[in-house]
Design a protein around this motif. Structure first.
Motif, PDB file in Angstrom:
ATOM      1  N   LEU A 128       8.531  22.190  60.214  1.00  0.00           N
ATOM      2  CA  LEU A 128       9.696  22.803  59.582  1.00  0.00           C
ATOM      3  C   LEU A 128       9.473  24.292  59.349  1.00  0.00           C
ATOM      4  O   LEU A 128      10.353  25.115  59.600  1.00  0.00           O
ATOM      5  CB  LEU A 128      10.011  22.101  58.255  1.00  0.00           C
ATOM      6  N   ALA A 129       8.284  24.622  58.854  1.00  0.00           N
ATOM      7  CA  ALA A 129       7.991  26.031  58.590  1.00  0.00           C
ATOM      8  C   ALA A 129       8.110  26.832  59.879  1.00  0.00           C
ATOM      9  O   ALA A 129       8.681  27.927  59.904  1.00  0.00           O
ATOM     10  CB  ALA A 129       6.592  26.172  58.005  1.00  0.00           C
ATOM     11  N   GLU A 130       7.602  26.240  60.946  1.00  0.00           N
ATOM     12  CA  GLU A 130       7.629  26.951  62.219  1.00  0.00           C
ATOM     13  C   GLU A 130       9.062  27.104  62.734  1.00  0.00           C
ATOM     14  O   GLU A 130       9.451  28.152  63.241  1.00  0.00           O
ATOM     15  CB  GLU A 130       6.765  26.203  63.228  1.00  0.00           C
ATOM     16  N   LEU A 131       9.853  26.042  62.573  1.00  0.00           N
ATOM     17  CA  LEU A 131      11.240  26.097  63.013  1.00  0.00           C
ATOM     18  C   LEU A 131      12.032  27.161  62.264  1.00  0.00           C
ATOM     19  O   LEU A 131      12.859  27.873  62.819  1.00  0.00           O
ATOM     20  CB  LEU A 131      11.914  24.743  62.791  1.00  0.00           C
ATOM     21  N   MET A 132      11.745  27.263  60.965  1.00  0.00           N
ATOM     22  CA  MET A 132      12.462  28.217  60.131  1.00  0.00           C
ATOM     23  C   MET A 132      12.221  29.647  60.544  1.00  0.00           C
ATOM     24  O   MET A 132      13.126  30.450  60.644  1.00  0.00           O
ATOM     25  CB  MET A 132      11.939  28.073  58.695  1.00  0.00           C
ATOM     26  N   VAL A 133      10.969  29.954  60.729  1.00  0.00           N
ATOM     27  CA  VAL A 133      10.584  31.341  60.951  1.00  0.00           C
ATOM     28  C   VAL A 133      10.551  31.669  62.437  1.00  0.00           C
ATOM     29  O   VAL A 133      10.640  32.824  62.827  1.00  0.00           O
ATOM     30  CB  VAL A 133       9.224  31.619  60.279  1.00  0.00           C
ATOM     31  N   GLY A 134      10.412  30.638  63.259  1.00  0.00           N
ATOM     32  CA  GLY A 134      10.396  30.897  64.694  1.00  0.00           C
ATOM     33  C   GLY A 134       9.003  31.148  65.227  1.00  0.00           C
ATOM     34  O   GLY A 134       8.823  31.487  66.377  1.00  0.00           O
ATOM     35  N   ARG A 135       8.033  31.064  64.338  1.00  0.00           N
ATOM     36  CA  ARG A 135       6.645  31.204  64.777  1.00  0.00           C
ATOM     37  C   ARG A 135       5.810  30.454  63.766  1.00  0.00           C
ATOM     38  O   ARG A 135       6.308  30.029  62.731  1.00  0.00           O
ATOM     39  CB  ARG A 135       6.234  32.679  64.825  1.00  0.00           C
ATOM     40  N   ARG A 136       4.517  30.338  64.077  1.00  0.00           N
ATOM     41  CA  ARG A 136       3.662  29.650  63.109  1.00  0.00           C
ATOM     42  C   ARG A 136       3.449  30.549  61.906  1.00  0.00           C
ATOM     43  O   ARG A 136       3.167  31.729  62.043  1.00  0.00           O
ATOM     44  CB  ARG A 136       2.301  29.357  63.750  1.00  0.00           C
ATOM     45  N   VAL A 137       3.621  30.001  60.713  1.00  0.00           N
ATOM     46  CA  VAL A 137       3.298  30.811  59.547  1.00  0.00           C
ATOM     47  C   VAL A 137       2.100  30.219  58.861  1.00  0.00           C
ATOM     48  O   VAL A 137       1.962  29.004  58.725  1.00  0.00           O
ATOM     49  CB  VAL A 137       4.429  30.833  58.495  1.00  0.00           C
ATOM     50  N   GLU A 138       1.230  31.096  58.442  1.00  0.00           N
ATOM     51  CA  GLU A 138       0.123  30.639  57.645  1.00  0.00           C
ATOM     52  C   GLU A 138      -0.026  31.576  56.473  1.00  0.00           C
ATOM     53  O   GLU A 138       0.036  32.804  56.643  1.00  0.00           O
ATOM     54  CB  GLU A 138      -1.149  30.626  58.488  1.00  0.00           C
ATOM     55  N   ARG A 139      -0.187  31.030  55.319  1.00  0.00           N
ATOM     56  CA  ARG A 139      -0.421  31.895  54.172  1.00  0.00           C
ATOM     57  C   ARG A 139      -1.798  32.522  54.335  1.00  0.00           C
ATOM     58  O   ARG A 139      -2.735  31.872  54.803  1.00  0.00           O
ATOM     59  CB  ARG A 139      -0.365  31.085  52.884  1.00  0.00           C
ATOM     60  N   PRO A 140      -1.912  33.796  53.972  1.00  0.00           N
ATOM     61  CA  PRO A 140      -3.201  34.475  54.160  1.00  0.00           C
ATOM     62  C   PRO A 140      -4.265  33.891  53.237  1.00  0.00           C
ATOM     63  O   PRO A 140      -3.958  33.307  52.214  1.00  0.00           O
ATOM     64  CB  PRO A 140      -2.890  35.917  53.779  1.00  0.00           C
ATOM     65  N   ARG A 141      -5.529  34.060  53.657  1.00  0.00           N
ATOM     66  CA  ARG A 141      -6.630  33.571  52.817  1.00  0.00           C
ATOM     67  C   ARG A 141      -7.181  34.714  51.986  1.00  0.00           C
ATOM     68  O   ARG A 141      -7.161  35.868  52.402  1.00  0.00           O
ATOM     69  CB  ARG A 141      -7.749  33.028  53.700  1.00  0.00           C
ATOM     70  N   ARG A 142      -7.694  34.327  50.836  1.00  0.00           N
ATOM     71  CA  ARG A 142      -8.207  35.336  49.915  1.00  0.00           C
ATOM     72  C   ARG A 142      -9.671  35.612  50.235  1.00  0.00           C
ATOM     73  O   ARG A 142     -10.515  34.714  50.148  1.00  0.00           O
ATOM     74  CB  ARG A 142      -8.072  34.792  48.490  1.00  0.00           C
ATOM     75  N   PRO A 143      -9.986  36.836  50.621  1.00  0.00           N
ATOM     76  CA  PRO A 143     -11.388  37.165  50.851  1.00  0.00           C
ATOM     77  C   PRO A 143     -12.109  37.270  49.503  1.00  0.00           C
ATOM     78  O   PRO A 143     -11.455  37.383  48.486  1.00  0.00           O
ATOM     79  CB  PRO A 143     -11.327  38.525  51.545  1.00  0.00           C
ATOM     80  N   PRO A 144     -13.435  37.207  49.516  1.00  0.00           N
ATOM     81  CA  PRO A 144     -14.151  37.318  48.233  1.00  0.00           C
ATOM     82  C   PRO A 144     -13.820  38.640  47.553  1.00  0.00           C
ATOM     83  O   PRO A 144     -13.584  39.649  48.221  1.00  0.00           O
ATOM     84  CB  PRO A 144     -15.627  37.280  48.636  1.00  0.00           C
ATOM     85  N   ALA A 145     -13.806  38.616  46.220  1.00  0.00           N
ATOM     86  CA  ALA A 145     -13.426  39.813  45.478  1.00  0.00           C
ATOM     87  C   ALA A 145     -14.605  40.750  45.315  1.00  0.00           C
ATOM     88  O   ALA A 145     -15.755  40.318  45.344  1.00  0.00           O
ATOM     89  CB  ALA A 145     -12.909  39.410  44.100  1.00  0.00           C
ATOM     90  N   THR A 146     -14.318  42.029  45.184  1.00  0.00           N
ATOM     91  CA  THR A 146     -15.346  42.998  44.821  1.00  0.00           C
ATOM     92  C   THR A 146     -14.865  43.717  43.574  1.00  0.00           C
ATOM     93  O   THR A 146     -14.343  44.817  43.655  1.00  0.00           O
ATOM     94  CB  THR A 146     -15.563  44.018  45.944  1.00  0.00           C
ATOM     95  N   PRO A 147     -15.026  43.043  42.402  1.00  0.00           N
ATOM     96  CA  PRO A 147     -14.441  43.615  41.193  1.00  0.00           C
ATOM     97  C   PRO A 147     -15.124  44.904  40.787  1.00  0.00           C
ATOM     98  O   PRO A 147     -16.341  45.056  40.928  1.00  0.00           O
ATOM     99  CB  PRO A 147     -14.673  42.529  40.131  1.00  0.00           C
ATOM    100  N   GLY A 148     -14.324  45.850  40.310  1.00  0.00           N
ATOM    101  CA  GLY A 148     -14.850  47.123  39.825  1.00  0.00           C
ATOM    102  C   GLY A 148     -14.774  47.160  38.314  1.00  0.00           C
ATOM    103  O   GLY A 148     -14.853  46.116  37.668  1.00  0.00           O
ATOM    104  N   PRO A 149     -14.592  48.345  37.768  1.00  0.00           N
ATOM    105  CA  PRO A 149     -14.509  48.468  36.305  1.00  0.00           C
ATOM    106  C   PRO A 149     -13.214  47.853  35.766  1.00  0.00           C
ATOM    107  O   PRO A 149     -12.275  47.633  36.520  1.00  0.00           O
ATOM    108  CB  PRO A 149     -14.514  49.982  36.083  1.00  0.00           C
TER     109      PRO A 149
END
Ligand SMILES: Nc1ncnc2c1ncn2[C@@H]1O[C@H](COP(=O)(O)OP(=O)(O)OP(=O)(O)O)[C@@H](O)[C@H]1O
Ligand SMILES: [Mg+2]
Lengths: 313, 509
Positions: free
Chosen positions: B232-253
């Protein structure tokens, strides 16, 4: 102090209150009806002037007094239709349109008057509405003349307060009117056309305004002169805010203003050494004060001054 | 199966935009059809045509085989069609009963029949398990209750075909579950339903059949059991959609710190001592059942309200003036929860909306005059960069579909390169493709070193984007847990206020 007491004790003052209030009641109900469906009608000042002229001219040229009132109402409705077309389907600025109608209707009234009465040193008079004797009670002391000895249009105005309150709060029509002023999209979604409803309500409201004007010529002054409305229309616009868009409170406001006005008129004649203009100002100042107090609590129709266009989000 | 509704060859254009093109659709008695499609695909337009609110340029609508006259809601209502609008069509200053009864009686009847109406309404509430106090003002109702009023309005008109335009977009998960229970009850009693949703879980669970719109056309129709979320997601958008993945964080101050914030009386639910720290380059997710103070917290951080006590520190400096311009100047960008009320001014153009927040910056004005060309150029940049579709720089923002408006608001907030981003329900009402885009942008902002405060009711979203998660309960924040340790059970305990148990759980794992 005793001067004030004397004025308050005089029956004449109380008799005058209802009389002065009558055009304000008509006008306020008219504004209220327009604003309840979401349209400001600043044409009132001119529509009242026009109503005053049409009522007078009808009677002057041989019609009877009620025909005069009806003619005024029709004339008012015509200007109402003009205002409605410009502001509702066309969605033009309601301020500008209203002020334009005031200027146009006032001048047009004077123009027609001058055509009808080309030369006259003093304005010609008509035979006005006579005080009635309701239930034969007009001879009672004090309350007789105050409550039972007014002219017929005054009782009509009072009856209209009840009718309008009934319509707004108790009937399906009133419900639709209120929703047109609160959220026309919602009304449309219920299958009632807000545009048509607004147009009709503005016409009816303008007819009421014009009847208020006609009262001035047919029951108060007996003749027409172009400046006779004297800001009464603007007072009505303010009174509606004071009344928080409720008919009962509109009556109260009109009576209050009329009382101040009648009171200052009498005060003028007994107090010396104070410029009379100060007295003239008093009711307006008091209205502003009352407005400041009351308007804070007022509940404005949510869609007031928002044009509704179908098929738009 | 009797066919209760049939749309054939519907086409509708708004100026240059073709919202619907040759759309055909049918509905059988007792069926639930889900209408799916990207933001701006033309779903609302199609349903508005069916309901007689818009007039189609071509095509016909038949109910029970009889053609409806175009552009007349009254006729649709009388034929038994009811609609629950995406943006509720209710008058806030009127009572629930007034809202429901208006327009249902002949206008010239001398008295509105209140007690009969009340009885009928009570019967409906009973029959479908939809309770609302008929005498309360609509203004005082929660969104969930407003929705019930909308449904009751349709039922009161004896609707047999009910159309629900994104009914769950503003509901909490629990409310949504209740709604679907009600809907099933309705089909059991012979009603037929079309509902629009972007939430594929719901669609898979509730619908019998799915119709997918893309760019105003029907691109697919599937029986629910013969399809999958991915398809369904693919039909809606017309292409494969994938939610992006969260890379590890590099927290600062630490960029934003709240110390014992308290606020009551403004902005909805009160805050009773909220403390947290947000570092640059990390995302802090705040979950919770709505009405526990998350809206107030978002408003406070974006400068709408001043706290009664407590302090808010931006990069170590305490905020003393709590006003939106000061918040913006301090580097706080915001994505408000209610984009129509607080995020945009409907009758202003896209470019005016895009630069309004920063209209005094030298970039957009000089000597008190607006630099229109620069403003337009910046807006065009946002439109391009964030894939805002359906309108140009000079169109009124009202014309955008919800998802596209959200993309513009996101672009506006991020183009100022804020150090802190407050994102409240950022993907509410968005389609799968748009959600993926918004998530990617939020992760990008985090990678660039912004601290993101994410307030969301969507747990999947929070888990996907946040590094740490806190729950807000009764105006207080739970201790933070790393989102990698979180599961549905722990989050549930946190939102229920059982923080001790949620913490122990962590030890047990
Ligand atoms: N009244 C209108 N005037 C001009 N354009 C409009 C109008 N209504 C809709 N549109 C345009 O038509 C297209 C379809 O809009 P529609 O609201 O039907 O989308 P949708 O599928 O409901 O999107 P969403 O999921 O965001 O609600 C959009 O490009 C929108 O900008
Ligand atoms: Mg929509």
């Amino acid at each position: 102090m005793s001067v004030i007491f004397d004025i308050l004790a005089a029956v004449g003052l109380w008799e005058a209150v209802l009389r002065i209030a009558t055009p304000l009641i008509f006008g306020t109900l008219g504004v209220l009806l327009c604003e309840r469906v979401g349209v400001l009608n600043l044409g009132i000042e001119g529509i009242m002037t026009f109503g005053a002229m049409v009522g007078w001219l009808t009677v002057y040229s041989g019609g009877d007094l009620w025909t005069g009132m009806a003619a005024a109402a029709l004339g008012g409705a015509a200007f109402g239709l003009l205002h409605a077309i410009l502001t509702v389907p066309l969605g033009l600025s309601q301020h500008v349109t209203g002020l334009g109608i005031t200027l146009f209707a006032s001048s047009f009234a004077y123009y027609v008057f001058r055509l009808a009465v080309p030369v006259a040193t003093s304005p010609p008079t008509v035979e006005p509405f006579r005080p009635l004797d309701v239930f034969g009670l007009a001879d009672l002391p004090v309350v007789g003349p105050v409550l039972f000895g007014q002219t017929a249009p005054t009782y009509l105005a009072l009856a209209l307060v009840v009718v309008l309150a009934w319509v707004i709060y108790r009937t399906p029509l009133g419900l639709a009117l209120r929703m047109a002023g609160e959220n026309p999209h919602a009304l449309d979604a219920q299958g009632v056309d807000p545009i048509r409803l607004r147009i009709w309500a503005i016409m009816a409201g303008s007819a009421l305004m014009a009847m208020g004007g006609a009262f001035l010529t047919l029951a108060a002054f007996n003749s027409f002169f172009p400046t006779m409305v004297q800001g009464r229309g603007w007072i009505c616009v303010a009174l509606v805010v004071f009344a928080s868009w409720r008919p009962g409170r509109a009556l109260l406001g009109a009576l209050l203003f009329a009382f101040f006005d009648a009171f200052q008129l009498r005060l003028q004649t007994v107090v010396d050494g104070v410029p009379y203009q100060l007295f003239l100002m008093a009711p307006y100042l008091l209205s502003i004060l009352a407005l400041i107090v009351m308007a804070r609590r007022a509940r404005v129709p949510q869609a007031l001054m928002q044009p509704y266009r179908r098929g738009e989000r | 199966m009797t066919r209760v509704l049939e749309l054939r060859g519907i086409t509708k254009r708004f100026g240059a935009v073709t919202a619907n093109e040759d759309v055909s659709l049918h509905l059988d008695q007792g069926e639930i059809v889900a209408l799916l499609g990207e933001n701006g695909a033309g779903k609302t337009t199609l349903m508005s045509i069916l309901f007689g609110h818009y007039t189609a340029d071509a095509g016909t609508v038949r109910v029970d085989g009889a053609e409806l006259p175009p552009g007349r809601s009254r006729a649709a209502i009388q034929a038994g069609v009811g609609m629950v609008h995406q943006h509720f069509a209710l008058a806030p200053n009127l009572s629930v009963l007034d809202n429901i009864v208006t327009g249902t009686e002949p206008l010239w009847r001398p008295v509105s029949r209140r007690s009969a109406a009340r009885a009928k309404l009570a019967g409906l509430m009973d029959r479908f398990g939809l309770t609302v106090d008929p005498d309360s003002l609509v203004a005082d109702l929660s969104v969930g209750e407003c929705q019930r009023v909308e449904i009751l309005k349709a039922l009161y008109n004896d609707a047999r075909i009910l159309i629900l335009d994104e009914p769950t977009a503003v509901l909490t998960t629990q409310e949504a579950e209740r709604l679907f229970a009600t809907l099933r009850e309705m089909t059991g009693q012979g009603l037929s339903l079309i509902f629009i949703s972007h939430k594929l879980n719901e669609v898979m669970a509730a619908a019998d059949r799915v119709v997918v719109l893309r760019g105003g056309r029907v691109v697919a129709e599937r029986a629910t059991e013969a399809t999958s979320k991915d398809e369904l997601a693919e039909l809606m958008v017309g292409r494969r959609v994938e939610r992006p993945r969260r890379p590890p964080a590099t927290p600062g101050p630490v960029v934003l710190e709240a110390r014992d914030l308290r606020l009551s009386g403004r902005g909805g639910a009160s805050l009773n001592g909220v403390s947290f720290a947000l570092r640059s380059g990390e995302t802090l997710g705040i979950i919770g059942v709505s009405g526990n103070g998350q809206t107030t917290l978002a408003g406070l951080v974006s400068g709408l309200y001043a706290p009664d006590s407590g302090a808010l520190l931006v990069k170590g400096r305490e905020i003393t003036r709590h006003a939106v311009p000061d918040a913006i100047a301090a580097g706080i960008g915001r994505i408000p929860e209610d984009r129509h009320a607080e995020g945009a001014i409907g009758d202003l153009s896209l470019w005016e909306n895009a630069v309004l927040e920063r209209i005094w910056s030298p970039e957009f004005s000089r000597r008190g005059l607006v630099r229109r060309r620069a403003a337009r150029a910046a807006t065009a940049e946002i439109i391009r960069g964030y894939d805002v579709r359906g309108a140009g720089v000079d169109s009124r923002i009202r014309l955008l579909s919800g998802g596209n408006m959200q993309k513009l608001i996101l672009g506006r907030a991020l183009s100022a390169d804020p150090d802190i981003l407050v994102a409240a329900q950022p993907s509410r009402g968005l389609d799968e493709g748009a959600i993926a885009a918004v998530h990617a942008r939020l992760l990008e902002a985090r990678a660039r070193g912004a601290g993101v405060l994410l307030i969301s009711e969507d747990l999947d979203e929070v888990l996907a984007l946040s590094d740490r998660v806190r729950a807000i309960v009764g105006g207080r924040l739970s201790p933070a847990i790393p989102s990698d340790d979180a599961d549905a059970r722990r989050l549930g305990l946190m939102m229920a206020g059982d923080w001790a148990a949620a913490g122990e759980d962590a030890h047990a794992v």
